[in-house]
Write a protein that holds these residues in place. Structure first.
Motif, PDB file in Angstrom:
ATOM      1  N   PHE A 120      -2.069  -0.679  -0.548  1.00 46.42           N
ATOM      2  CA  PHE A 120      -0.682  -0.126  -0.414  1.00 46.42           C
ATOM      3  C   PHE A 120      -0.207  -0.190  -1.724  1.00 46.42           C
ATOM      4  O   PHE A 120      -0.748  -0.745  -2.966  1.00 46.42           O
ATOM      5  CB  PHE A 120       0.315  -1.362   0.306  1.00 46.42           C
ATOM      6  CG  PHE A 120       0.025  -1.547   1.767  1.00 46.42           C
ATOM      7  CD1 PHE A 120       0.084  -0.775   2.661  1.00 46.42           C
ATOM      8  CD2 PHE A 120      -1.048  -2.545   2.057  1.00 46.42           C
ATOM      9  CE1 PHE A 120       0.003  -0.667   4.189  1.00 46.42           C
ATOM     10  CE2 PHE A 120      -1.342  -2.663   3.477  1.00 46.42           C
ATOM     11  CZ  PHE A 120      -0.790  -1.942   4.343  1.00 46.42           C
ATOM     12  N   GLN A 121       0.978   0.524  -2.042  1.00 42.66           N
ATOM     13  CA  GLN A 121       1.459   0.796  -3.448  1.00 42.66           C
ATOM     14  C   GLN A 121       1.965  -0.719  -4.033  1.00 42.66           C
ATOM     15  O   GLN A 121       1.806  -1.096  -5.135  1.00 42.66           O
ATOM     16  CB  GLN A 121       2.845   1.674  -3.106  1.00 42.66           C
ATOM     17  CG  GLN A 121       3.306   1.861  -4.576  1.00 42.66           C
ATOM     18  CD  GLN A 121       4.723   2.877  -4.417  1.00 42.66           C
ATOM     19  OE1 GLN A 121       4.669   3.664  -3.522  1.00 42.66           O
ATOM     20  NE2 GLN A 121       5.603   2.913  -5.141  1.00 42.66           N
ATOM     21  N   GLN A 177      -4.092  -4.223  -8.333  1.00 34.04           N
ATOM     22  CA  GLN A 177      -4.460  -3.071  -7.215  1.00 34.04           C
ATOM     23  C   GLN A 177      -5.945  -2.899  -7.286  1.00 34.04           C
ATOM     24  O   GLN A 177      -6.476  -2.693  -6.132  1.00 34.04           O
ATOM     25  CB  GLN A 177      -3.913  -1.610  -7.825  1.00 34.04           C
ATOM     26  CG  GLN A 177      -3.906  -0.561  -6.881  1.00 34.04           C
ATOM     27  CD  GLN A 177      -3.193  -0.814  -5.562  1.00 34.04           C
ATOM     28  OE1 GLN A 177      -3.514  -1.535  -4.796  1.00 34.04           O
ATOM     29  NE2 GLN A 177      -2.148   0.034  -5.073  1.00 34.04           N
ATOM     30  N   ARG A 178      -6.589  -3.356  -8.357  1.00 40.76           N
ATOM     31  CA  ARG A 178      -8.043  -3.521  -8.384  1.00 40.76           C
ATOM     32  C   ARG A 178      -8.332  -4.549  -7.298  1.00 40.76           C
ATOM     33  O   ARG A 178      -9.482  -4.507  -6.349  1.00 40.76           O
ATOM     34  CB  ARG A 178      -8.695  -3.851  -9.815  1.00 40.76           C
ATOM     35  CG  ARG A 178      -8.502  -2.719 -10.622  1.00 40.76           C
ATOM     36  CD  ARG A 178      -9.263  -3.124 -11.915  1.00 40.76           C
ATOM     37  NE  ARG A 178      -8.927  -2.148 -12.835  1.00 40.76           N
ATOM     38  CZ  ARG A 178      -9.750  -2.008 -14.045  1.00 40.76           C
ATOM     39  NH1 ARG A 178     -10.715  -3.143 -14.138  1.00 40.76           N
ATOM     40  NH2 ARG A 178      -9.625  -1.008 -15.097  1.00 40.76           N
ATOM     41  N   GLU A 196      -0.094   5.566  -1.146  1.00 38.99           N
ATOM     42  CA  GLU A 196       0.635   5.746  -2.501  1.00 38.99           C
ATOM     43  C   GLU A 196      -0.067   4.616  -3.258  1.00 38.99           C
ATOM     44  O   GLU A 196       0.718   3.815  -4.109  1.00 38.99           O
ATOM     45  CB  GLU A 196       1.912   5.587  -2.212  1.00 38.99           C
ATOM     46  CG  GLU A 196       2.799   6.951  -1.719  1.00 38.99           C
ATOM     47  CD  GLU A 196       3.088   8.125  -2.140  1.00 38.99           C
ATOM     48  OE1 GLU A 196       2.420   8.038  -3.475  1.00 38.99           O
ATOM     49  OE2 GLU A 196       3.423   9.006  -1.978  1.00 38.99           O
ATOM     50  N   PRO A 197      -1.180   4.580  -3.500  1.00 38.95           N
ATOM     51  CA  PRO A 197      -1.876   3.434  -4.175  1.00 38.95           C
ATOM     52  C   PRO A 197      -1.673   3.292  -5.748  1.00 38.95           C
ATOM     53  O   PRO A 197      -1.856   2.359  -6.306  1.00 38.95           O
ATOM     54  CB  PRO A 197      -3.450   3.503  -3.766  1.00 38.95           C
ATOM     55  CG  PRO A 197      -3.671   4.965  -3.566  1.00 38.95           C
ATOM     56  CD  PRO A 197      -2.444   5.357  -2.982  1.00 38.95           C
ATOM     57  N   ALA A 224     -12.187   7.379   3.129  1.00 40.11           N
ATOM     58  CA  ALA A 224     -10.785   7.243   2.476  1.00 40.11           C
ATOM     59  C   ALA A 224      -9.969   7.950   2.978  1.00 40.11           C
ATOM     60  O   ALA A 224     -10.238   9.380   2.799  1.00 40.11           O
ATOM     61  CB  ALA A 224     -11.018   7.028   1.021  1.00 40.11           C
ATOM     62  N   VAL A 225      -8.655   7.733   3.195  1.00 37.72           N
ATOM     63  CA  VAL A 225      -7.528   8.427   3.518  1.00 37.72           C
ATOM     64  C   VAL A 225      -6.273   8.020   2.795  1.00 37.72           C
ATOM     65  O   VAL A 225      -5.942   6.666   2.933  1.00 37.72           O
ATOM     66  CB  VAL A 225      -7.151   8.432   5.009  1.00 37.72           C
ATOM     67  CG1 VAL A 225      -6.097   9.432   5.462  1.00 37.72           C
ATOM     68  CG2 VAL A 225      -8.378   8.658   5.934  1.00 37.72           C
ATOM     69  N   MET A 226      -5.896   8.690   1.788  1.00 38.12           N
ATOM     70  CA  MET A 226      -4.952   8.536   0.983  1.00 38.12           C
ATOM     71  C   MET A 226      -3.881   9.444   1.291  1.00 38.12           C
ATOM     72  O   MET A 226      -3.553  10.542   0.906  1.00 38.12           O
ATOM     73  CB  MET A 226      -5.522   8.531  -0.394  1.00 38.12           C
ATOM     74  CG  MET A 226      -4.336   8.187  -1.494  1.00 38.12           C
ATOM     75  SD  MET A 226      -5.024   8.533  -3.373  1.00 38.12           S
ATOM     76  CE  MET A 226      -5.364  10.164  -3.305  1.00 38.12           C
ATOM     77  N   VAL A 227      -2.403   8.739   1.428  1.00 39.40           N
ATOM     78  CA  VAL A 227      -1.196   9.313   1.310  1.00 39.40           C
ATOM     79  C   VAL A 227      -0.684   9.420  -0.144  1.00 39.40           C
ATOM     80  O   VAL A 227      -0.678   8.124  -0.880  1.00 39.40           O
ATOM     81  CB  VAL A 227      -0.226   8.659   2.154  1.00 39.40           C
ATOM     82  CG1 VAL A 227       1.245   9.218   1.902  1.00 39.40           C
ATOM     83  CG2 VAL A 227      -0.376   9.096   3.641  1.00 39.40           C
ATOM     84  N   THR A 228      -0.329  10.337  -0.675  1.00 38.08           N
ATOM     85  CA  THR A 228       0.174  10.550  -2.091  1.00 38.08           C
ATOM     86  C   THR A 228       1.100  11.763  -2.323  1.00 38.08           C
ATOM     87  O   THR A 228       1.075  12.507  -1.505  1.00 38.08           O
ATOM     88  CB  THR A 228      -1.112  10.775  -2.920  1.00 38.08           C
ATOM     89  OG1 THR A 228      -0.673  10.713  -4.423  1.00 38.08           O
ATOM     90  CG2 THR A 228      -1.995  11.908  -2.923  1.00 38.08           C
TER      91      THR A 228
END
Length: 281
Positions: A120-121, A177-178, A196-197, A224-228
Motif C-alpha cells: 500500500f501507499q 516500502q521495501r 499506489e506503492p 503483480a497488479v499495480m494501481v498507479t
C-alpha cells in the motif's frame, strides 16, 4: 439386445465427457486473476454509484499489469474486487482459476493471507514490531510457522539485511516500502496487489521500489497488479490497462512513459465535463 448395443456407446460418450471435464478442472489456469463481467454498484436508485460496469479482464501468471485511469474511473474498486477485499454486485472474480466471488468471509480471509500479497501507499507496517516481525506477520496470521531464514533472505533481496531488528519509525519512507514488499512476498503469494506503492516516495526511491516489484515478477515468478497514476511507474509493467467511468478503455503493451502520459491526457479529456455521474475512484 439391439437396445443394449445402442445405449452402450451413449454411456461411453457420457463417461468420456465426464473424464474430459475432470481433466479440464484439474488443469491449472494460465491466468492468475480473471474478472468476468464484474459490476460494482454502491447505493440504489438515483443515488447509485456505478464503480465498475461489466469489466472483463484476464491477467496472465507471471505478468506485471498497471491499472490507470482518471480520478473516479474505478481503479481502487477494481483492485479491491480483484483482491477479494470487496464483493462484486454481479459477475465473477477468479484467482488461479478458482471462483472466489461466493466464498464466505472466513474463507476469503484465509485466501488473502495465504495466496495474496499487498503493498500500500501508506506502508501499513506495525510500529510496535521490528522489521523482521513485520515481514513475518503474514505467516503468523496464516497459521504458519515463522520462517526467519526466509525473512532474512527477503530483507537481503530488498537491501535491508542489517535492519531486521529496527522499528519502522527508524527507517526512511523508501526503506519502509521495501519492508512492505518483503512482507508481501513472505508467503510466496500467487498475486501481489500494489495500490499506489510509490505515491509517497521521491523519484529516486520510487524507481528502486518499482525495480523490486519488477524483480519479483522476473526472478521470483510473481504476478503483480499495480494501481498507479504515474506514467513512469506504469512503464515498469508489461501491460497497462486503462479504466474510464468504471469500464475498460483500452490498454498498452510494452509501455513507455510518454505514450502512457499521452493516453492518460486523451482519456482524461474525453471523460471530463458536465453530466459525468455515477463513477467512483
Amino acid at each position: 439386445m439391439a437396445s443394449r448395443r445402442r445405449t452402450e456407446p451413449a454411456a461411453r460418450t457420457e463417461a468420456a465427457r465426464t473424464e474430459a471435464a475432470r481433466t479440464e478442472a484439474a488443469r491449472p489456469s494460465p491466468f492468475a486473476v480473471e474478472l468476468r463481467a464484474v459490476r460494482r454498484t454502491y447505493g440504489r436508485g438515483d443515488a447509485a454509484v456505478h464503480a465498475l460496469r461489466g469489466v472483463d479482464l484476464a491477467l496472465a501468471r507471471g505478468s506485471f499489469t498497471a491499472v490507470m485511469g482518471p480520478s473516479g474511473s474505478g481503479k481502487s474498486t477494481f483492485l479491491q474486487c480483484a483482491a477479494g477485499l470487496d464483493r462484486p454486485s454481479a459477475g465473477q472474480v477468479l484467482l488461479g482459476g478458482e471462483d472466489i466471488t461466493g466464498l464466505s468471509e472466513n474463507r476469503l480471509t484465509k485466501l488473502r493471507r495465504s495466496r495474496i500479497g499487498f503493498v500500500f501507499q501508506s506502508f501499513n507496517l506495525l510500529p510496535s514490531l521490528t522489521v523482521q516481525q513485520n515481514v513475518l506477520l503474514p505467516q503468523r496470521l496464516a497459521g504458519r510457522r515463522p520462517d526467519r531464514r526466509r525473512a532474512a533472505e527477503l530483507l537481503a533481496r530488498v537491501g535491508l539485511e542489517r535492519h531486521g531488528r529496527r522499528r519502522p519509525g527508524q527507517l526512511s519512507g523508501g526503506q519502509q516500502q521495501r519492508v512492505a514488499i518483503a512482507r508481501a512476498l513472505i508467503t510466496d503469494p500467487e498475486v501481489i496487489f500494489a495500490d499506489e506503492p510509490t505515491g509517497a516516495l521521491d523519484t529516486g526511491t520510487a524507481r528502486e521500489v518499482l525495480g523490486l516489484l519488477r524483480h519479483a515478477v522476473d526472478a521470483l515468478g510473481a504476478t503483480a497488479v499495480m494501481v498507479t497514476h504515474d506514467p513512469v511507474a506504469a512503464s515498469y509493467a508489461d501491460r497497462v490497462v486503462f479504466l474510464a467511468d468504471g469500464a475498460l478503455a483500452g490498454e498498452l503493451t510494452r509501455p513507455d512513459p510518454t505514450t502512457v502520459a499521452d493516453r492518460m491526457v486523451a482519456l482524461t479529456a474525453s471523460t471530463a465535463g458536465p453530466g459525468r455521474l455515477g463513477a467512483a475512484a
